[in-house]
Scaffold this motif. Sequence first.
Motif, PDB file in Angstrom:
ATOM      1  N   ALA A 227       0.823  -1.232   0.030  1.00 15.90           N
ATOM      2  CA  ALA A 227      -0.129   0.136   0.137  1.00 15.90           C
ATOM      3  C   ALA A 227       1.142   1.176   0.052  1.00 15.90           C
ATOM      4  O   ALA A 227       0.446   2.058  -0.783  1.00 15.90           O
ATOM      5  N   ALA A 228       1.787   1.256   0.817  1.00 11.79           N
ATOM      6  CA  ALA A 228       2.762   2.276   1.059  1.00 11.79           C
ATOM      7  C   ALA A 228       3.718   2.656  -0.586  1.00 11.79           C
ATOM      8  O   ALA A 228       3.729   3.840  -0.994  1.00 11.79           O
ATOM      9  N   ALA A 229       3.884   1.574  -1.018  1.00 14.32           N
ATOM     10  CA  ALA A 229       4.568   1.622  -2.381  1.00 14.32           C
ATOM     11  C   ALA A 229       3.631   2.316  -3.256  1.00 14.32           C
ATOM     12  O   ALA A 229       4.181   3.182  -4.193  1.00 14.32           O
ATOM     13  N   ALA A 230       2.348   1.726  -3.361  1.00 13.95           N
ATOM     14  CA  ALA A 230       1.447   2.284  -4.162  1.00 13.95           C
ATOM     15  C   ALA A 230       1.000   3.783  -4.313  1.00 13.95           C
ATOM     16  O   ALA A 230       0.855   4.266  -5.214  1.00 13.95           O
ATOM     17  N   GLU A 231       1.135   4.222  -2.942  1.00  7.47           N
ATOM     18  CA  GLU A 231       0.939   5.644  -2.424  1.00  7.47           C
ATOM     19  C   GLU A 231       1.946   6.419  -3.092  1.00  7.47           C
ATOM     20  O   GLU A 231       1.752   7.309  -3.819  1.00  7.47           O
ATOM     21  N   LEU A 232       3.083   6.132  -2.744  1.00  5.83           N
ATOM     22  CA  LEU A 232       4.384   6.644  -3.115  1.00  5.83           C
ATOM     23  C   LEU A 232       4.721   6.776  -4.599  1.00  5.83           C
ATOM     24  O   LEU A 232       5.122   7.932  -5.017  1.00  5.83           O
TER      25      LEU A 232
ATOM     26  N   PHE B  27       7.915  -3.848  -4.487  1.00  9.84           N
ATOM     27  CA  PHE B  27       8.364  -4.023  -5.812  1.00  9.84           C
ATOM     28  C   PHE B  27       7.122  -4.121  -6.911  1.00  9.84           C
ATOM     29  O   PHE B  27       7.252  -3.438  -7.877  1.00  9.84           O
ATOM     30  N   ASP B  28       6.567  -5.321  -6.629  1.00 11.49           N
ATOM     31  CA  ASP B  28       5.334  -5.659  -7.501  1.00 11.49           C
ATOM     32  C   ASP B  28       4.535  -4.307  -7.753  1.00 11.49           C
ATOM     33  O   ASP B  28       3.943  -4.454  -8.754  1.00 11.49           O
ATOM     34  N   ALA B  29       4.130  -3.623  -6.772  1.00 13.74           N
ATOM     35  CA  ALA B  29       3.410  -2.419  -6.678  1.00 13.74           C
ATOM     36  C   ALA B  29       4.033  -1.312  -7.442  1.00 13.74           C
ATOM     37  O   ALA B  29       3.135  -0.546  -7.922  1.00 13.74           O
TER      38      ALA B  29
END
Lengths: 214, 781
Positions: free
Chosen positions: B597-602, B648-650
């Motif tokens: 979720a954090a990566a998707a947001e960033l 990574f996947d995100a």
Amino acid sequence: MIEIIKSAAAEISIDPKEVAVYLGYYSANGIDPKIIDECIAEVSACASYKACFAKVPVTSEGSIDIGCLKACGKSLQKNLEGCDFAYVLAATTGFEVQRLIERNSVISPLKGLVTDCAGSAAIEAFCDKINSALDCSDFLRPRFSPGYGDLPIECQKGITEFLNTSKNIGLSLTDSLMMTPVKSVTAIIGIGKEKNECTGPGCMVCRKTDCPYR
Amino acid sequence: MNVLEKIKSGITYCDGGAGTLLQSWGLMPGEYPETWNLTHPEKIIEMHRQYLEAGAQIINACTFGANRLKFDNLEEIINAAIANAKKACEGFNAYVALDIGSTGKMLEPLGDLPFEEAVSIYSEVVRIGARAGADLVFIETMNDSYDAKAALLAAKESCGLPVFVTCVYDEDKKLMTGADPAAMIAMLEGLGADAIGINCSLGPKQMLEIVPDFIRDASVPVIVNPNAGLPRSENGKTVFDVGADEFSDIMCEIVKAGATIIGGCCGTTPEHIRKTVEKAKNLPFALPEKKNRTVISSYTHAVEIGKKPVIIGERINPTGKKRFKEALRQNDINYIVNEGLAQNKKGVSALDVNVGLPEIDEAQMMVSVIRALQSVINLPLQIDTVDPVAMEKALRIYNGKALINSVSGKEESMKAVFPLVKKYGGVVIAVTLDESGIPETAEGRIAVAEKIIARAAEYGIGKNDIIVDPLAMAVSSDSNSANITLTAVKALHDMGIKTSLGVSNISFGLPSRADVNAVFYTMAMQNGLDCAIINPFSQEMMKAWHCFTALTGMDENCADYIEFAESLAPVQVQTEIKPSAGLDGCIISGLKEQAAAAAAELIKTTSPMEIINTMIIPALNTVGKGFEEKRVYLPQLLMSAQAAKEAFDAIKSAIPAGENKKGKIVIATVKGDIHDIGKNIVKVLLENYGYEVIDLGKDVEPEAIVEAVKSSDAKLVGLSALMTTTVPAMEATIKLLRKAAPDCKVMVGGAVMTEEYAEMIGADSYGSDAMAAVRFAEKTI
């Protein structure tokens, strides 16, 4: 005379603390107990505990030499000191545990690792149970397996052939002497005449003093 | 009368135990009885004669353990054994069986004996035995379905003699590796065994419990050869607890239950056989009925087609799936196996396996995928290919009786497929098209089906081993197409012919396809559809199936439906996953969902490379450092690795092609080593750090490792070995690598490895743990 014993999964309890130790923890603290419990439950659900053993004479040199089974070495000699007889044991958790470890490793390496450790704890718990079943009148020495001390790993061959493990419990060796099912144990257990001082926990008699399992 | 006529004409008697008898005559524990054929032929002949005098009509020559793994003088031993048995038979009306037991080695993937190697070992025995004049091949005491398949296949390929097969079942009615009688019957009959059954391990009483399972499912004569109960020690001698009287009484019950070929195994004596023959000879004789059921099987169980509609999961198929195609090109077998595991969880009964892509070697891929699937998933597989070479290779190594997709009414197709179905066994899907295309009417398609069935019969393939697919065609291009298909399904059903459909074609070109598919599926089931290839992740399809089975009385107490419906209940509104401590914090704490979720947001505000370089890698480094300093343990390291992978996947789709690929690393567990947990951990961490890891798996030949290094131009190889016995294989691999790829570095690790050991065998680096491997990769590439 080779005897075969089987245990229902419910009779073998796998200790989460033991699994944690195999994972590298000194106690079960520090890892999510849920995943350990889950893997223990999965191992218990598919384990098929089988063992076979035979009582064999110990030579005056403290070795075993009967038919195709020849086992000797300084550390075995020390272990069998004062014993006239020993049990030769092979035990396994069965192929479903092997498949489970494989399956869980595909799903997640962490789950694979924890399942692998739960499998190790399972076979140890089963061997402990066999030990205590055999122990009623005899004083048993710690289990001594090929690869311990100077007892060569090649000794696996003699044990598995002598006990006909492939037919009796489904345990066979690969060309490189690994056991299948993977969570299996072969061992020689000295039968002492009196309570011997080396009947303490297996790890404590080992000479490797910097091992975390101690 | 040959032995096949004999077993069809009346109860047939086998001999009893050999080992116990020979031991009482001086055979030492651990000594091979087979050698007595040469050293004590008179005793072997005497043993046979005692059984023949007791009434045995089939005697097993003393060849049980004779194979090249145990004997250098194999031919001499088998020739002598058959000659001894024949000599004993003089004056008796009896048959000599070439006795074949397991090699004692476990087949891959559970052990290290390759399937084809096992076939070759057994073939050699069969060729010698047949030449020496055996009347039949008797494969017995098989613990493992795959081993039994290898032996039976070898026998069928190497001689024209009748073949009998008996396996060892437990009290829980399973083989050591999990197969139940129904699974074994499906596979062995499919491969052409002439009689099948049970021997060893259990006494007659326990076997009596299993006999009904055989009679219920088997179409060939059933063999029952029990032990004389359980062994126990009496004055240092092994005795068995069921005497000849009790044994023969229970054997009569076994005959009444339907077995027609009976004898004994361990602990039984000529007396056991004599009493059995005496008591059983006047019992009524009846062969099992031919069952004509449509059955497929895996290495644990059978699935019957024709009762409850069977769902075949369609997801192992590259058509229209970018990620799946990528996995095939990159040889990412794990991804494909996970597709299978996920479908298994959804409750499918079989898995379709289609791995055809123009740019890959389909036959090779099919073999790899089937091997991988059947090592972890116990569902029957449907081999889905148009390439007859891939089909044969797959059928050969498949551990069970497969579904085969497909044959058509084209002469060319039938000529290619039917011989394979006949040889290996299997149930084949017959699609109703031929040289003139797909008939436009239901009658036309039925006519093609009938043609295929008639042609199959010429090959000796029964109607029950054919499932007709009358083809679902897009209703958007012909509004009558669903009607035609449904009419054909109904008509075929009424003719007693099984049907299958690839359901989702029906909605091609329409919006809301899932709804159309589900209703069509329901209608087809109502018309008698027996199985369907569907997407089990489609809730609409699974709803249709569950509702249908509940409404048609196939789901007792609607229990499955209720469980399914409950699984659909909306999960309590998930509290929105909020990255509590930033992406790096989530990775350090090993929180997968939060990290994703954090990566998707960033990624909305930050470039992917910046996320990787300023957050993911530093977080991994923090955990890695803790691990190196023994503050963090392996499970935590792995949890962080998984969290990093999710992150990574995100953001993966935003990474420009070519960036963040640091270099290729080939990793493998060396030849002879079947443990790969450690290697898998190293792989995950290396991937985390951006390396492209080519994972060759375990028990990998040195040549295969060299080949992978050369074809990928990798500059680093990681090798793992668990035991001292496999270190030589590691050394051999390194030697070969030095010659073929001198600029490629080699790091080694595994339980037995040490710094000194690594140096001794010529490795460039020793990794004491997974982080050490990462550190060495960072230095090297």
